[in-house]
Design an enzyme around this catalytic site. Structure first.
Site, short mmCIF file in Angstrom:
data_model
loop_
_atom_site.label_atom_id
_atom_site.label_comp_id
_atom_site.label_asym_id
_atom_site.label_seq_id
_atom_site.Cartn_x
_atom_site.Cartn_y
_atom_site.Cartn_z
N ASN A 36 0.83 -1.19 0.00
CA ASN A 36 0.00 0.00 0.00
C ASN A 36 0.87 1.26 0.00
O ASN A 36 2.10 1.18 0.12
CB ASN A 36 -0.95 -0.02 1.20
CG ASN A 36 -2.29 0.60 0.89
OD1 ASN A 36 -2.37 1.60 0.18
ND2 ASN A 36 -3.35 0.02 1.43
N HIS A 41 23.08 0.61 11.79
CA HIS A 41 24.43 1.09 12.12
C HIS A 41 24.91 0.45 13.41
O HIS A 41 24.11 0.14 14.30
CB HIS A 41 24.42 2.62 12.27
CG HIS A 41 24.02 3.32 11.02
ND1 HIS A 41 24.89 3.56 9.98
CD2 HIS A 41 22.82 3.82 10.61
CE1 HIS A 41 24.26 4.18 9.01
NE2 HIS A 41 23.00 4.35 9.37
#
Length: 181
Positions: A81, A111
């Site tokens: 969607n 990270h």
């Protein structure tokens, strides 16, 4: 580091070639998101982004953001969607019949915690198995597999694998119950 190593969950260090691919994917996504596009036009742009065939039963409602599509696959009858973001350097597999509600984030990238190495990028693949349903504004994090037929509740943040036929929700997502048949 090579692209192959990056997809196995190791530290990623960018190359000019990979950055060019990222910029190309993002430009194609911007093209998809500009003006009205038919379903066929959206699938054609998605073919260019992924470098693979997209079944005619796949539906994507723009806007759709993706930074790297070469390791992203969409199963038959899958639906994404509007307003979703895929960060796909680690690889994203969308199974047959998967529903992804508006504003979801599928993020294979993260990270390191250590401030000394935080500017590097780590990746792990995400797999969303057959007939799973990802609720609105859910976030699926790197390395997660969503089990077959499972449901991720709206707003959930999924940081661990979800078993088949299970409903999860919350931040972080926890098992709510098994799916009733």
């Amino acid at each position: 580091m090579t692209t192959e190593n990056q997809h196995s969950g190791k530290t990623y260090v960018g190359s000019d070639e990979l950055y060019a691919d990222v910029r190309r994917c993002m430009a194609l996504a911007a093209e998809m998101n500009t003006g009205y596009k038919t379903e066929a036009e959206v699938r054609e742009i998605l073919r260019k982004i992924t470098g693979s065939e997209i079944d005619e039963t796949v539906r994507i409602f723009p806007p759709f953001n993706i930074n790297y599509g070469k390791k992203t696959t969409f199963g038959k009858g899958s639906f994404v969607n509007f307003g979703c973001t895929f960060l796909g350097l680690g690889g994203i597999t969308i199974g047959d019949g998967v529903f992804i509600a508006p504003h979801c984030v599928i993020a294979t990238e993260y990270h390191p915690e250590d401030p000394e190495t935080r500017h590097s990028l780590l990746t792990k693949p995400i797999v969303i198995k057959k007939n799973a349903w990802i609720g609105a504004s859910a976030t699926i994090l790197a390395g997660v597999t969503i089990g077959e037929n499972s449901i991720v509740a709206a707003g959930a943040v999924v940081s661990h694998d979800v078993p088949d036929n299970t409903i999860v929700g919350g931040v972080p997502a926890k098992v709510i119950r098994e799916i009733r048949k």
